[in-house]
Design a protein around this motif. Structure first.
Motif, PDB file in Angstrom:
ATOM      1  N   GLY A 143       0.839  -1.174  -0.009  1.00 42.41           N
ATOM      2  CA  GLY A 143      -0.037  -0.071   0.023  1.00 42.41           C
ATOM      3  C   GLY A 143       0.871   1.321  -0.113  1.00 42.41           C
ATOM      4  O   GLY A 143       1.982   1.278   0.601  1.00 42.41           O
ATOM      5  N   ALA A 144       0.179   2.300  -0.426  1.00 40.59           N
ATOM      6  CA  ALA A 144       1.001   3.608  -0.672  1.00 40.59           C
ATOM      7  C   ALA A 144       1.511   4.255   0.814  1.00 40.59           C
ATOM      8  O   ALA A 144       2.238   5.009   0.860  1.00 40.59           O
ATOM      9  N   GLY A 145       0.596   3.890   1.553  1.00 37.78           N
ATOM     10  CA  GLY A 145       0.855   4.470   3.015  1.00 37.78           C
ATOM     11  C   GLY A 145       1.743   3.616   3.856  1.00 37.78           C
ATOM     12  O   GLY A 145       1.768   4.098   5.260  1.00 37.78           O
ATOM     13  N   HIS A 146       2.011   2.350   3.559  1.00 36.42           N
ATOM     14  CA  HIS A 146       2.797   1.714   4.560  1.00 36.42           C
ATOM     15  C   HIS A 146       4.028   1.982   4.694  1.00 36.42           C
ATOM     16  O   HIS A 146       4.764   2.749   4.076  1.00 36.42           O
ATOM     17  N   PRO A 147       4.627   2.044   5.921  1.00 34.24           N
ATOM     18  CA  PRO A 147       6.097   2.700   6.157  1.00 34.24           C
ATOM     19  C   PRO A 147       7.173   2.184   5.529  1.00 34.24           C
ATOM     20  O   PRO A 147       8.046   2.966   5.183  1.00 34.24           O
ATOM     21  N   GLU A 148       7.033   1.091   5.151  1.00 35.01           N
ATOM     22  CA  GLU A 148       8.271   0.597   4.046  1.00 35.01           C
ATOM     23  C   GLU A 148       7.977   1.169   2.814  1.00 35.01           C
ATOM     24  O   GLU A 148       9.215   1.557   2.089  1.00 35.01           O
ATOM     25  N   THR A 149       6.985   1.437   2.296  1.00 32.97           N
ATOM     26  CA  THR A 149       6.800   1.895   1.035  1.00 32.97           C
ATOM     27  C   THR A 149       7.234   3.485   1.132  1.00 32.97           C
ATOM     28  O   THR A 149       8.053   4.111   0.301  1.00 32.97           O
ATOM     29  N   LEU A 150       6.933   4.189   2.203  1.00 33.70           N
ATOM     30  CA  LEU A 150       7.212   5.530   2.365  1.00 33.70           C
ATOM     31  C   LEU A 150       8.684   5.775   2.700  1.00 33.70           C
ATOM     32  O   LEU A 150       9.373   6.612   2.238  1.00 33.70           O
ATOM     33  N   ASP A 151       9.433   4.879   3.197  1.00 32.55           N
ATOM     34  CA  ASP A 151      10.990   4.841   3.627  1.00 32.55           C
ATOM     35  C   ASP A 151      11.416   4.700   1.930  1.00 32.55           C
ATOM     36  O   ASP A 151      12.706   5.469   1.898  1.00 32.55           O
ATOM     37  N   MET A 152      10.987   3.784   1.234  1.00 32.54           N
ATOM     38  CA  MET A 152      11.715   3.633   0.085  1.00 32.54           C
ATOM     39  C   MET A 152      11.527   4.855  -0.952  1.00 32.54           C
ATOM     40  O   MET A 152      12.420   5.337  -1.700  1.00 32.54           O
ATOM     41  N   GLN A 153      10.290   5.440  -0.950  1.00 34.43           N
ATOM     42  CA  GLN A 153       9.937   6.722  -1.387  1.00 34.43           C
ATOM     43  C   GLN A 153      11.029   7.820  -1.200  1.00 34.43           C
ATOM     44  O   GLN A 153      11.523   8.641  -2.004  1.00 34.43           O
ATOM     45  N   LEU A 154      11.574   8.034   0.263  1.00 37.82           N
ATOM     46  CA  LEU A 154      12.354   8.902   0.773  1.00 37.82           C
ATOM     47  C   LEU A 154      13.790   8.804   0.228  1.00 37.82           C
ATOM     48  O   LEU A 154      14.481   9.614  -0.208  1.00 37.82           O
ATOM     49  N   ARG A 155      14.022   7.459   0.098  1.00 37.62           N
ATOM     50  CA  ARG A 155      15.422   6.984  -0.476  1.00 37.62           C
ATOM     51  C   ARG A 155      15.390   7.355  -1.915  1.00 37.62           C
ATOM     52  O   ARG A 155      16.404   8.019  -2.504  1.00 37.62           O
ATOM     53  N   LEU A 156      14.557   7.184  -2.585  1.00 35.08           N
ATOM     54  CA  LEU A 156      14.468   7.537  -4.215  1.00 35.08           C
ATOM     55  C   LEU A 156      14.334   9.124  -4.380  1.00 35.08           C
ATOM     56  O   LEU A 156      15.150   9.666  -5.092  1.00 35.08           O
ATOM     57  N   ALA A 157      13.814   9.670  -3.309  1.00 31.85           N
ATOM     58  CA  ALA A 157      13.859  11.129  -3.346  1.00 31.85           C
ATOM     59  C   ALA A 157      15.219  11.846  -2.856  1.00 31.85           C
ATOM     60  O   ALA A 157      15.677  12.794  -3.940  1.00 31.85           O
ATOM     61  N   SER A 158      15.951  11.277  -2.270  1.00 34.29           N
ATOM     62  CA  SER A 158      17.268  11.525  -2.126  1.00 34.29           C
ATOM     63  C   SER A 158      18.204  11.049  -3.367  1.00 34.29           C
ATOM     64  O   SER A 158      18.877  12.050  -3.460  1.00 34.29           O
ATOM     65  N   THR A 159      17.891  10.054  -3.888  1.00 35.44           N
ATOM     66  CA  THR A 159      18.688   9.812  -5.203  1.00 35.44           C
ATOM     67  C   THR A 159      18.381  10.768  -6.346  1.00 35.44           C
ATOM     68  O   THR A 159      19.375  11.250  -6.895  1.00 35.44           O
ATOM     69  N   LEU A 160      17.059  11.175  -6.397  1.00 35.27           N
ATOM     70  CA  LEU A 160      16.612  12.360  -7.386  1.00 35.27           C
ATOM     71  C   LEU A 160      17.411  13.657  -7.090  1.00 35.27           C
ATOM     72  O   LEU A 160      17.976  14.350  -8.123  1.00 35.27           O
ATOM     73  N   GLY A 161      17.602  13.958  -5.882  1.00 36.21           N
ATOM     74  CA  GLY A 161      18.258  15.126  -5.503  1.00 36.21           C
ATOM     75  C   GLY A 161      19.755  15.084  -5.931  1.00 36.21           C
ATOM     76  O   GLY A 161      20.438  16.174  -6.484  1.00 36.21           O
ATOM     77  N   GLN A 162      20.297  13.884  -5.626  1.00 34.36           N
ATOM     78  CA  GLN A 162      21.720  13.934  -5.984  1.00 34.36           C
ATOM     79  C   GLN A 162      21.922  13.817  -7.482  1.00 34.36           C
ATOM     80  O   GLN A 162      23.007  14.291  -7.942  1.00 34.36           O
ATOM     81  N   GLN A 163      21.027  13.518  -8.270  1.00 31.91           N
ATOM     82  CA  GLN A 163      21.119  13.588  -9.908  1.00 31.91           C
ATOM     83  C   GLN A 163      20.827  14.776 -10.138  1.00 31.91           C
ATOM     84  O   GLN A 163      20.607  15.007 -11.420  1.00 31.91           O
ATOM     85  N   GLY A 164      20.318  15.696  -9.196  1.00 33.77           N
ATOM     86  CA  GLY A 164      19.848  17.314  -9.904  1.00 33.77           C
ATOM     87  C   GLY A 164      18.769  17.535 -10.008  1.00 33.77           C
ATOM     88  O   GLY A 164      18.255  18.426 -10.430  1.00 33.77           O
ATOM     89  N   GLU A 165      17.581  16.557  -9.912  1.00 34.39           N
ATOM     90  CA  GLU A 165      16.563  16.653 -10.238  1.00 34.39           C
ATOM     91  C   GLU A 165      15.584  17.140  -9.037  1.00 34.39           C
ATOM     92  O   GLU A 165      14.787  16.342  -8.358  1.00 34.39           O
ATOM     93  N   THR A 166      16.039  18.422  -8.414  1.00 25.09           N
ATOM     94  CA  THR A 166      15.709  18.801  -7.200  1.00 25.09           C
ATOM     95  C   THR A 166      13.974  19.033  -6.993  1.00 25.09           C
ATOM     96  O   THR A 166      13.508  18.935  -5.980  1.00 25.09           O
ATOM     97  N   GLU A 167      13.428  19.444  -8.203  1.00 24.28           N
ATOM     98  CA  GLU A 167      11.983  19.712  -8.283  1.00 24.28           C
ATOM     99  C   GLU A 167      11.258  18.288  -7.950  1.00 24.28           C
ATOM    100  O   GLU A 167      10.402  18.350  -7.203  1.00 24.28           O
TER     101      GLU A 167
END
Length: 810
Positions: A646-670
């Motif tokens: 599910g979209a709101g499960h803690p493990e899903t949210l944790d992976m979304q945050l890791r993905l956000a961190s990777t996007l930021g490192q790639q320069g896709e800040t928005e």
């Protein structure tokens, strides 16, 4: 069908109303309903125990436009089942033009059978009685009272007939099939009946359930007031059939959402509704050999029916752990078989297996996301609960303990630690009560409890259990037996986790030396003890020694078990992560890629082992700076977790945050900012829901204390436990050596774990895990602060308890 008065006194425990719904077509719906009715009435070995004893089952044909349910159970005039009286669509007979399609019957007694009343006639009588009540009422009364008066005035037994002479199976057909049937059925206004007495349909269903263990209702297809009556007002359970045809699954989803929404928004209708989807393909599972219809096809943009229904059920129930793998592995209905079982002269065995399996979910009211193995184990636990004393008690206790051990193991594998612990601890207690304290079964139960505590991070309790286990094994089988050495090796792991490094390593070395001396260098017990040593060395950051030991274990497992055995792959992944810690990223990547390929080949890409290997590989790729590969893996893991958890499960949210961190490192800040905001919004909703759940949980706890009631393990239904999920996530982060994420989650759980309303085992487990994170992080200040908070919380609980239970003055 013979029509005698039915001697059915009220049941001690009322039954349940199950509606069968198909958005289009009724042949498969009627076939499956009939097959399930035979199972529930005791026709097959798959029928539950209480139905085998002869519990009555009622079928109601609510498809007034095309009534055909009676054709599955047509009887001749002498009451025996007949094969020749079944009407066929192409039969050359003098059909009554006033009959609905399919209502024509065979010769001999058919005119008499047509004259028997049914559902239409019953509710015509209700309508008449409601008008009489309206003209005679002098004071206002509740809808419930009015509904009961109306139903009291009409004898339902006059509208029900026996459908099978060998089983307690009954039918309320659509109505009296005479020349006026079609006109009368069309004139029956369901909305007007509801407006006149909103409680009428609900009370009708409840009244039928007083006399029948199962009331099975065949709803008409499509969307109409009659459908809403069947799916929303009557049903305790809803079986929905759908096909690959466009709109079929949409129609089923719509019926479920409308029913749930209505019940949630109307105070008088706030009852649970269990939903059981049935996928119907021309040839069942064989019609979908590549599982594109079931699982989806990303290239075609098709999501698949299983992920869609999992999302639907998660939204309806608010339960994140919805996985229908086991359910749909068993239940994919062949339409060809369903279409061939349209009468008593046909071979009903075609659907018997499917109906028998469906009965195992429906009869006891199990959720469809509970696996068939779990359902059968829970049934075995319920059967084995001892009810007598003496020798019979001991036999039942041993059977119960065995079932609890298997159920606890299943819950453990699925990450449901609280349920697993309850089952395994009861198993241990039962075996201790009925067997010698050093009996092999007692030792096995203690080993299961100890390992669960170790995996859950409850190290002080695990230490106690391993100490007792080691002593028992030494007394029973000797100090150098593999069982004794295994217990001592696990005890050393616990000691290392508790920070007693010197004692842990000394014990490890003693165990390894004893294994090599007594069993040989490559005995499985020797390799197990070496692997435990490698884990402890890693926890102490002695990576060089840990690597040497881990490489030795990996080579030994490859020779003994093969390169792709589960134990070999687990050890390979452990070594790869160790190499990553040591900076040998190329070797770590190659080893992890090999492990991942083997896991995907054997278990599938979405299996837990494959997901863990993929996540570990992402950590290595991130350290190498291959952000594109990391992003690809994280996007895949996020989709998989959302699909299964599910979209709101803690493990899903944790992976979304890791993905956000990777996007930021790639320069896709928005893109990273939007993703973080989305996660934050979901977490706010979860925290609000958690607060509501906590208030409800505290109220339920108070009510249980007042009534002295506690539900035993293995009974009842699963309850959402967000703290349990978060602790499981924290354990995964600890095991995968993700210190930053583990620290962040541990910090967020500090206050929650110490709440007075949290169950004692869950609080102790959470506190131990948080301390473990702080200890591994080397943050003594945080550890001291949390320990002080824990002591303050305990003092507050003691003060509260003293206030509630003052000591009487002398």
């Amino acid at each position: 069908m013979e029509h005698n008065r039915i001697p059915l006194p009220p049941l001690v425990t009322p039954g349940e109303v199950t509606t069968f719904y198909a958005y289009e077509g009724g042949a498969a719906r009627n076939a499956m309903l009939s097959a399930l009715a035979l199972q529930l009435a005791g026709a097959g070995a798959g029928a539950p125990d209480r139905t085998r004893a002869g519990s009555p089952v009622l079928m109601i044909d609510w498809d007034l436009d095309a009534p055909a349910l009676h054709r599955h159970f047509e009887l001749s005039s002498d009451g025996e089942e007949a094969c020749a009286v079944l009407a066929r669509p192409d039969a050359d007979c003098d059909a009554d033009p006033g009959l609905p399609p399919g209502a024509e019957g065979g010769a001999g007694g058919e005119a008499q059978r047509r004259a028997r009343p049914g559902l239409v006639d019953f509710f015509e009588a209700c309508r008449t009685q409601l008008r009489r009540e309206a003209s005679q009422r002098t004071g206002a009364g509740s809808d419930e009272v009015l509904a009961e008066r109306v139903l009291d005035a009409i004898d339902w037994q006059n509208y029900v007939e026996r459908a099978d002479q060998r089983r307690p199976l009954y039918l309320m057909r659509a109505g009296r099939f005479d020349g006026s049937y079609a006109e009368r059925a069309g004139r029956l206004d369901w909305e007007a009946l509801f407006d006149a007495c909103p409680a009428l349909f609900r009370r009708f269903g409840a009244r039928m359930a007083r006399h029948f263990s199962h009331v099975l209702v065949a709803s008409r297809p499509g969307r109409s007031p009659a459908v809403s009556v069947c799916t929303t007002l009557l049903a305790d359970r809803l079986v929905g059939l759908f096909t690959p045809s466009p709109g079929s699954l949409d129609g089923f989803e719509g019926a479920v959402r409308r029913a749930i929404e209505y019940r949630c928004t109307h105070e008088d209708e706030q009852r649970p509704l269990l939903v059981y989807p049935l996928a119907c393909a021309p040839d069942g599972a064989r019609s979908d050999p590549h599982q594109r219809w079931r699982r989806g096809d990303a290239r075609l943009g098709a999501p698949g029916y299983q992920p869609r229904i999992e999302v639907l059920l998660r939204a309806c129930y608010g339960w994140p752990r919805v996985n229908l793998d086991s359910y749909f592995d068993e239940l994919q209905l062949p339409l060809a078989d369903a279409m061939s079982t349209a009468g008593p002269g046909t071979d009903r065995r075609a659907l018997a297996r499917f109906a028998g399996v469906l009965a195992e979910w429906v009869a006891p009211g199990r959720f469809p996301w509970q696996s068939l193995d779990e359902i059968r184990l829970r049934a075995a636990v319920a059967r084995a609960r001892p009810a007598h004393s003496g020798a019979e008690f001991a036999a039942n206790a041993r059977e119960l303990a065995d079932s609890l051990a298997r159920l606890g193991g299943l819950c453990r594998r699925e990450g449901r630690f609280d349920e697993a612990r309850a089952c395994l601890e009861e198993c241990l207690a039962l075996r201790q009560d009925t067997l010698d304290k050093d009996h092999p079964s007692v030792r096995a139960a203690r080993a299961d409890v100890a390992l669960l505590l170790l995996d859950a991070g409850a190290l002080p309790e695990a230490r106690r259990q391993y100490e007792l286990l080691g002593q028992s094994c030494a007394r029973s089988v000797g100090a150098d037996d593999p069982e004794t050495l295994s217990a001592r090796s696990r005890l050393a792991r616990v000691l290392a986790g508790l920070g007693e490094a010197e004692r842990a390593l000394a014990l490890h070395e003693q165990v390894v030396a004893a294994c090599e001396r007594a069993l040989g260098d490559e005995h499985p017990a020797t390799l197990d003890s070496l692997e435990d040593l490698a884990i402890s060395l890693t926890q102490q950051h002695e990576y060089g020694r840990a690597r040497i030991v881990c490489e030795r274990v990996l080579e030994g497992r490859r020779r003994q078990l093969g390169a792709e055995h589960e134990d070999t792959l687990r050890c390979g992944q452990r070594l790869a992560q160790l190499l990553g810690e040591m900076g040998e990223l190329g070797n770590a990547r190659r080893l992890l890629e090999a492990v991942l390929r083997a896991r995907e080949r054997h278990d599938g890409p979405d299996a837990a082992g494959a997901l863990g290997a993929r996540e570990a590989l992402a950590e290595i790729l991130a350290a190498q700076g291959d952000l594109a590969a990391v992003r690809s893996i994280q996007e895949s893991l996020a989709r998989t977790r959302e699909r299964h958890l599910g979209a709101g499960h803690p493990e899903t949210l944790d992976m979304q945050l890791r993905l956000a961190s990777t996007l930021g490192q790639q320069g896709e800040t928005e893109a990273a900012r939007r993703l973080r905001e989305q996660v934050a919004e979901l977490r706010r909703h979860l925290e609000q829901a958690e607060g509501i759940d906590l208030q409800r949980s505290e109220a339920e706890d108070r009510q249980q204390r007042e009534h002295g009631h506690r539900q035993g393990p293995g009974e009842g239904v699963q309850v959402s436990d967000s703290l349990g999920h978060k602790l499981a996530q924290l354990q995964n982060l600890i095991d995968s050596r993700s210190p930053r994420e583990a620290r962040a989650l541990a910090d967020s759980l500090r206050n929650t774990v110490l709440r007075p309303s949290v169950a004692d085992p869950l609080r102790r487990r959470g506190a131990a895990m948080i301390k473990q994170v702080y200890l591994q992080d080397g943050d003594k200040d945080a550890l001291l602060s949390f320990t002080q908070d824990e002591v303050s919380s305990l003092e507050g609980a003691l003060i509260e308890a003293a206030r509630d239970n003052p000591v009487p003055s002398r």
